[in-house]
Structure formats: structure tokens, C-alpha cells
Scaffold this active site. Structure first.
Site, PDB file in Angstrom:
ATOM      1  N   HIS A   1       0.835  -1.205   0.000  1.00 22.53           N
ATOM      2  CA  HIS A   1       0.000   0.000   0.000  1.00 22.53           C
ATOM      3  C   HIS A   1       0.868   1.254   0.000  1.00 22.53           C
ATOM      4  CE1 HIS A   1      -3.967   1.930   1.467  1.00 22.53           C
ATOM      5  NE2 HIS A   1      -3.143   2.903   1.146  1.00 22.53           N
TER       6      HIS A   1
ATOM      7  N   HIS B   1       1.015   5.057  -2.413  1.00 20.49           N
ATOM      8  CA  HIS B   1       0.466   5.854  -3.527  1.00 20.49           C
ATOM      9  C   HIS B   1       1.615   6.429  -4.347  1.00 20.49           C
ATOM     10  CE1 HIS B   1      -3.770   5.968  -2.023  1.00 20.49           C
ATOM     11  NE2 HIS B   1      -3.146   5.616  -0.923  1.00 20.49           N
TER      12      HIS B   1
ATOM     13  N   ASP C   1       1.589   8.912  -6.276  1.00 23.98           N
ATOM     14  CA  ASP C   1       1.590  10.375  -6.169  1.00 23.98           C
ATOM     15  C   ASP C   1       1.803  10.850  -4.729  1.00 23.98           C
ATOM     16  OD1 ASP C   1      -0.947   9.168  -5.779  1.00 23.98           O
ATOM     17  OD2 ASP C   1      -2.018  11.028  -6.191  1.00 23.98           O
TER      18      ASP C   1
ATOM     19  N   GLY D   1      -9.321   8.340  -1.434  1.00 23.00           N
ATOM     20  CA  GLY D   1      -9.857   9.686  -1.231  1.00 23.00           C
ATOM     21  C   GLY D   1     -10.595   9.796   0.093  1.00 23.00           C
TER      22      GLY D   1
ATOM     23  N   HIS E   1      -9.746   1.342   0.605  1.00 19.44           N
ATOM     24  CA  HIS E   1      -9.431   2.132   1.792  1.00 19.44           C
ATOM     25  C   HIS E   1     -10.675   2.114   2.684  1.00 19.44           C
ATOM     26  CE1 HIS E   1      -6.148   3.874  -0.551  1.00 19.44           C
ATOM     27  NE2 HIS E   1      -5.702   4.437   0.546  1.00 19.44           N
TER      28      HIS E   1
ATOM     29  N   GLU F   1     -10.281   4.054   7.934  1.00 13.90           N
ATOM     30  CA  GLU F   1      -9.196   5.003   8.192  1.00 13.90           C
ATOM     31  C   GLU F   1      -9.789   6.270   8.816  1.00 13.90           C
ATOM     32  OE1 GLU F   1      -7.539   6.687   4.636  1.00 13.90           O
ATOM     33  OE2 GLU F   1      -5.676   7.312   5.611  1.00 13.90           O
TER      34      GLU F   1
ATOM     35  N   ASP G   1       2.001   3.970   2.781  1.00 12.57           N
ATOM     36  CA  ASP G   1       0.907   4.831   2.315  1.00 12.57           C
ATOM     37  C   ASP G   1       1.417   5.958   1.427  1.00 12.57           C
ATOM     38  OD1 ASP G   1      -1.751   5.301   1.991  1.00 12.57           O
ATOM     39  OD2 ASP G   1      -2.046   6.373   3.884  1.00 12.57           O
ATOM     40  N   ASP G   2       2.114   6.933   2.016  1.00  8.88           N
ATOM     41  CA  ASP G   2       2.577   8.092   1.246  1.00  8.88           C
ATOM     42  C   ASP G   2       3.929   8.504   1.792  1.00  8.88           C
ATOM     43  OD1 ASP G   2       0.058   8.625  -0.319  1.00  8.88           O
ATOM     44  OD2 ASP G   2      -0.744   8.771   1.709  1.00  8.88           O
TER      45      ASP G   2
HETATM   46  O1  LIG Z   1      -4.384   7.572   3.210  1.00 11.16           O
HETATM   47  C1  LIG Z   1      -5.099   7.828   2.222  1.00 11.16           C
HETATM   48  N1  LIG Z   1      -6.443   7.663   2.308  1.00 11.16           N
HETATM   49  C2  LIG Z   1      -7.289   7.926   1.290  1.00 11.16           C
HETATM   50  N2  LIG Z   1      -6.865   8.393   0.114  1.00 11.16           N
HETATM   51  C3  LIG Z   1      -5.537   8.599  -0.026  1.00 11.16           C
HETATM   52  C4  LIG Z   1      -4.609   8.323   0.986  1.00 11.16           C
HETATM   53  N3  LIG Z   1      -3.390   8.640   0.528  1.00 11.16           N
HETATM   54  C5  LIG Z   1      -3.552   9.079  -0.726  1.00 11.16           C
HETATM   55  N4  LIG Z   1      -4.854   9.074  -1.072  1.00 11.16           N
HETATM   56  C6  LIG Z   1      -5.484   9.539  -2.318  1.00 11.16           C
HETATM   57  O2  LIG Z   1      -5.305   8.579  -3.323  1.00 11.16           O
HETATM   58  C7  LIG Z   1      -5.059   9.252  -4.548  1.00 11.16           C
HETATM   59  C8  LIG Z   1      -4.480   8.310  -5.568  1.00 11.16           C
HETATM   60  O3  LIG Z   1      -3.212   7.862  -5.217  1.00 11.16           O
HETATM   61  C9  LIG Z   1      -4.203  10.416  -4.129  1.00 11.16           C
HETATM   62  O4  LIG Z   1      -4.201  11.447  -5.109  1.00 11.16           O
HETATM   63  C10 LIG Z   1      -4.849  10.847  -2.826  1.00 11.16           C
HETATM   64  O5  LIG Z   1      -5.897  11.758  -3.081  1.00 11.16           O
HETATM   65 ZN   LIG Z   2      -3.687   4.897   1.074  1.00 12.10          ZN
END
Ligand SMILES: O=c1[nH]cnc2c1ncn2[C@@H]1O[C@H](CO)[C@@H](O)[C@H]1O
Ligand SMILES: [Zn+2]
Length: 376
Positions: free
Chosen positions: A38, A40, A42, A195, A222, A225, A314-315
């Protein structure tokens, strides 16, 4: 008769018994074979790359052109304790990923980062619809990502799978599902819903999930969360999720009894019994307020109780993290052993959307030998 066995130095014997900080001080966590399910695309750009891509694409929205300041800006923005504000930074990262060259570069660097982080298999996700503002169509966007991932794999040997995200607040999820299915022969392994969670229940996108199921394809969502067990329940029982992103709030369906044992509600019991994989993201959950502190994160309890949990980033940009950092934090906070860390890598690999045979060979050819080497 005298023993002919070779005597090991005491620290080598003890390695398997070490836990927590004692373990992370001795074992190089970065070198352990890790699996990431998991992340992203971006949400993991290098700050310097964001700045260079902004210059190339003439994007003027960045708050600063200094890489260190920009990194700090992303971290500060992401740590305001709620998901909507956490997601604000993505406006900048998606804005600089609008040309095939920029997108391919980000995907290539993702694999390069995975290699440096000791990740042997990674599934990365993104929403193609966020990358069509300079005239690309969604197929061209996916193709550019795959080109970068393939080039990365050829250079670094890291295996990957791509997950296509639909966005909860948009009505285009069926289109995203069809896109995912169209690219499955080229490395797309599944479909996700991402999102803002609160106010956007997954069952609104049931048509997209049904399209995925009819194609015998894979779903992660998702859930749990920024919203409670209801969202997790819908993801599983309306939308057919095979895995769950986060599922942190599944803790609300679990009661800790006075003797310390856990009493599971029906949803938690189902998830445990069906071995539903939970893609847990520790630091991200602290940043979005899904958990008040790392120590109170339910990961430790879930792992001990036998849930199929994995560690994830995650990010990496927003949450200033890596698989090495998440693994270290988990080991230190929840007092894990090397065997626990091996189990987490194996849990993740078992839960991957890659074909069964590939998962088995990753476990026996990369993960187990990697941990055996760490022990020796
Ligand atoms: O932790 C999260 N929870 C929900 N959405 C997320 C999370 N991290 C990123 N994104 C969303 O997923 C899109 C596609 O990768 C991102 O642009 C962001 O808006
Ligand atoms: Zn995520």
C-alpha cells in the site's frame, strides 16, 4: 566424547531472541527483504523531483523551490490530524505528473527507492483520472507508469504490481475499473477506492466493484481510516474487497477484556477467520488522526491476535517515511522479534495480488533466504 559442534559467539545465538530496540540496534532493518502493498505513486515523490518537474511543466503552484523546505511543507501539511487536510498536498504532486515523461520518471524513481529501501516486491497505486489535465488520456497515463516501473525493474530487479484507484468523491469509478481490467496483461493487478472516506461510502461504487468481480479481478478498498466499522463492513459485504487499506477502526469492533484477552465482534471475527489482509500504515494513521498516538495503534493487538496484517508506507513523501522506518517503528513500539518481521513480510507476500506461483517463489527465493542471511 567431545562435541564437534562449532561454538557460536553469544550475540549470534541471541539474535533470534532479541526484540524491539535491542533488535533494531543489531539487525540492519534496511537490508531485510520487505514487501509493500500500500503506497500511492503520487504520495511518494522525492521533493527534488517535485521541484524539477514543476519547472519543466511550468507549474507555479509550489509553496517553495527549496527541496528541504518543500519536504517540511509536505510533512507539516500532512500532520494536521485529519484525512481531508492530509490529502491537500496531492494537488501539487498530481499537478507535476501530467506528461508521459514526468509520470514515467516518478514511476522509475519509485522502483529505485524501493530497491534502496530493501523492498523486494511492491504494489503501487494511483488514480489515472488525476493525470489528464494536459491532454493525456487515461490509457496513456497508465502506459507511462508501466514504462517507468518496467525500466525500474530491469535496472534494480524489484518486482511490482500496479493498482488503479477510483476516487470516492468522483462518479467515474466504473471507468477506472474498466481501465484496470484493460491493463491487467501489462502489470495492473487490482483496483482500489481512495480519497476522503467520511461522507463517501464505498457502496456508492458497487457497479465498479461488480465489474471487477465479473472479470475475476482483485479489489482492495481504503476503509476504516477516517470512518468506523460500517465502512469496513460495506467494503467487504457490498463491494467484495479482497483486502482492506488501513482498517484501523476495526478496533471499534474489538473489546479488550479485564484479563487482557480480546473479544471480537462479528465483523472482526469474520476478518480474522477469512484471513482478510489488512494493509496497515502506522505513521500515516498518526498523521491523519486515525490513531491518537503510535503506541495506541491497534497494529500490535491485531498482529498478536493473528490477523493477517502487513506494514505499509501509504505516502512516503507526505508521511516522511519508508518501509525501513515503518518496520523499525513497529519493531520498537510493539516489541517485535526477527521472526515477527519475517512473518510480516510473508503475510504481505501471501496477500499480494500477484499470481500464486509468483508469491510462492518470492517467499522461498527472496524472503526466507534474506531472513536466514540476517540470522547467520
Ligand atoms: O491515506 C489515504 N487515504 C485515502 N486516500 C488517499 C490516501 N493517501 C492518498 N490518497 C489519495 O489517493 C489518490 C491516488 O493515489 C491520491 O491522489 C490521494 O488523493
Ligand atoms: Zn492509502
Amino acid at each position: 566424547m567431545e562435541s564437534t559442534a562449532i561454538k557460536l559467539p553469544p550475540e549470534a545465538v541471541d539474535l533470534t531472541r532479541l526484540r524491539g530496540k535491542n533488535l533494531t540496534q543489531v539487525v540492519d532493518i534496511q537490508k531485510l527483504p520487505k514487501v509493500l502493498l500500500h503506497e500511492h505513486l503520487d504520495g511518494g515523490l522525492r521533493p527534488r523531483t517535485v521541484i524539477e518537474l514543476a519547472e519543466e511543466q511550468n507549474y507555479r503552484g509550489l509553496p517553495t523551490r527549496d527541496a528541504k523546505d518543500l519536504a517540511d511543507w509536505f510533512h507539516r501539511g500532512a500532520q494536521r490530524g485529519n484525512l481531508p487536510e492530509y490529502l491537500e498536498g496531492f494537488q501539487h504532486t498530481t499537478s507535476v505528473m501530467q506528461t508521459p515523461e514526468a509520470i514515467e520518471r516518478v514511476a522509475f524513481e519509485f522502483i529505485e527507492d524501493m530497491y534502496e529501501d530493501g523492498v523486494v516486491y511492491a504494489e503501487v497505486r494511483f488514480a489515472p483520472i488525476l493525470h489528464i489535465h494536459s491532454g493525456l488520456n487515461q490509457d496513456e497515463v497508465v502506459e507511462a507508469v508501466i514504462r517507468g516501473l518496467e525500466r525500474g525493474q530491469q535496472t534494480y530487479g524489484v518486482e511490482w504490481g500496479l493498482i488503479i484507484c477510483a476516487m470516492r468523491h468522483l462518479s467515474s469509478s466504473l471507468e477506472a475499473a474498466e481501465l484496470a481490467i484493460r491493463w491487467r496483461e501489462r502489470g495492473v493487478v487490482g483496483f482500489d477506492l481512495a480519497g476522503g472516506e467520511s461522507g463517501f461510502p464505498p457502496k456508492k461504487h458497487v457497479e465498479a466493484f461488480q465489474a471487477i468481480e465479473r472479470a475475476n479481478f482483485y479489489i482492495t478498498i481504503h476503509a476504516g481510516e477516517a470512518f468506523g466499522p460500517e465502512s469496513i463492513w460495506q467494503a467487504l459485504q457490498y463491494c467484495g474487497a479482497h483486502r482492506l487499506g488501513h482498517a484501523t477502526r476495526l478496533r471499534d469492533d474489538i473489546q479488550t477484556m479485564p484479563d487482557g484477552s480480546l473479544k471480537l465482534g462479528p465483523l472482526a471475527q469474520y476478518i480474522l477467520d477469512r484471513r482478510i489482509p489488512l494493509e496497515m500504515c502506522l505513521l500515516s494513521n498518526v498523521h491523519t488522526g486515525a490513531t491518537p498516538t503510535l503506541e495506541e495503534h491497534p497494529f500490535g493487538k491485531f498482529f498478536e491476535r493473528g490477523f493477517r496484517v502487513s506494514l505499509n508506507t501509504d505516502d512516503r513523501l507526505m508521511s516522511d517515511t519508508s518501509m525501513t522506518r515503518e518496520t523499525k517503528l513497529a519493531a520498537e513500539t510493539f516489541n517485535l522479534s526477527l521472526a515477527d518481521l519475517e512473518k510480516l513480510s510473508i503475510n504481505a507476500m501471501k496477500s499480494a495480488f500477484a499470481p500464486y506461483d509468483d508469491r510462492i517463489s518470492m517467499i522461498y527465493e527472496k524472503i526466507k533466504p534474506g531472513f536466514a542471511k540476517a540470522r547467520s
